[in-house]
Write a protein that holds these residues in place. Structure first.
Motif, short mmCIF file in Angstrom:
data_model
loop_
_atom_site.label_atom_id
_atom_site.label_comp_id
_atom_site.label_asym_id
_atom_site.label_seq_id
_atom_site.Cartn_x
_atom_site.Cartn_y
_atom_site.Cartn_z
N MET A 1 0.95 -1.28 0.07
CA MET A 1 0.03 0.27 -0.17
C MET A 1 0.96 1.16 0.08
O MET A 1 0.52 2.18 -0.62
CB MET A 1 -0.90 0.07 1.02
CG MET A 1 -1.80 1.30 1.39
SD MET A 1 -2.84 0.99 2.64
CE MET A 1 -1.57 1.25 3.97
N LEU A 2 2.06 1.31 0.98
CA LEU A 2 3.05 2.50 0.92
C LEU A 2 3.59 2.75 -0.44
O LEU A 2 3.81 3.72 -1.01
CB LEU A 2 3.74 2.37 2.06
CG LEU A 2 3.07 2.42 3.35
CD1 LEU A 2 4.51 2.06 4.41
CD2 LEU A 2 2.76 3.63 3.65
N VAL B 1 4.15 5.68 -5.55
CA VAL B 1 4.21 5.71 -7.08
C VAL B 1 2.93 6.60 -7.57
O VAL B 1 3.28 7.50 -8.37
CB VAL B 1 3.83 4.17 -7.59
CG1 VAL B 1 3.54 4.28 -9.06
CG2 VAL B 1 4.92 3.44 -7.39
N ILE B 2 1.93 6.67 -6.94
CA ILE B 2 0.73 7.25 -7.33
C ILE B 2 1.10 9.06 -7.07
O ILE B 2 1.07 9.94 -8.06
CB ILE B 2 -0.47 6.85 -6.79
CG1 ILE B 2 -1.04 5.64 -7.33
CG2 ILE B 2 -1.60 8.05 -7.11
CD1 ILE B 2 -2.26 5.11 -6.48
N ALA C 1 3.19 14.40 -8.74
CA ALA C 1 4.25 15.54 -8.74
C ALA C 1 4.77 15.62 -9.93
O ALA C 1 5.30 16.83 -10.29
CB ALA C 1 5.07 15.34 -7.36
N LEU C 2 5.56 14.70 -10.27
CA LEU C 2 6.20 14.65 -11.73
C LEU C 2 5.53 15.26 -12.67
O LEU C 2 5.99 16.10 -13.68
CB LEU C 2 6.67 13.60 -12.09
CG LEU C 2 8.04 12.87 -11.41
CD1 LEU C 2 8.25 11.33 -11.62
CD2 LEU C 2 9.14 13.67 -11.51
#
Length: 44
Positions: free
Chosen positions: A9-10, A15-16, A21-22
């Motif tokens: 989950m972390l 990743v999301i 942000a990218l």
């Protein structure tokens, strides 16, 4: 929850949020955010 489920989950959250942000940084660097207001006004 088991430890492996928490770790997965972390990782998924990193990743999301990292991808979001990218994407925002990429849009700001290429000027897509600043040019947005000028493109909206059109004479009909």
């Amino acid at each position: 929850m088991s430890a492996s489920a928490i770790v997965m989950m972390l990782v998924a959250m990193v990743v999301i949020w990292g991808g979001l942000a990218l994407a925002i940084v990429s849009l700001v660097r290429h000027g897509a955010v600043e040019d947005r207001d000028e493109g909206v006004r059109r004479d009909l």
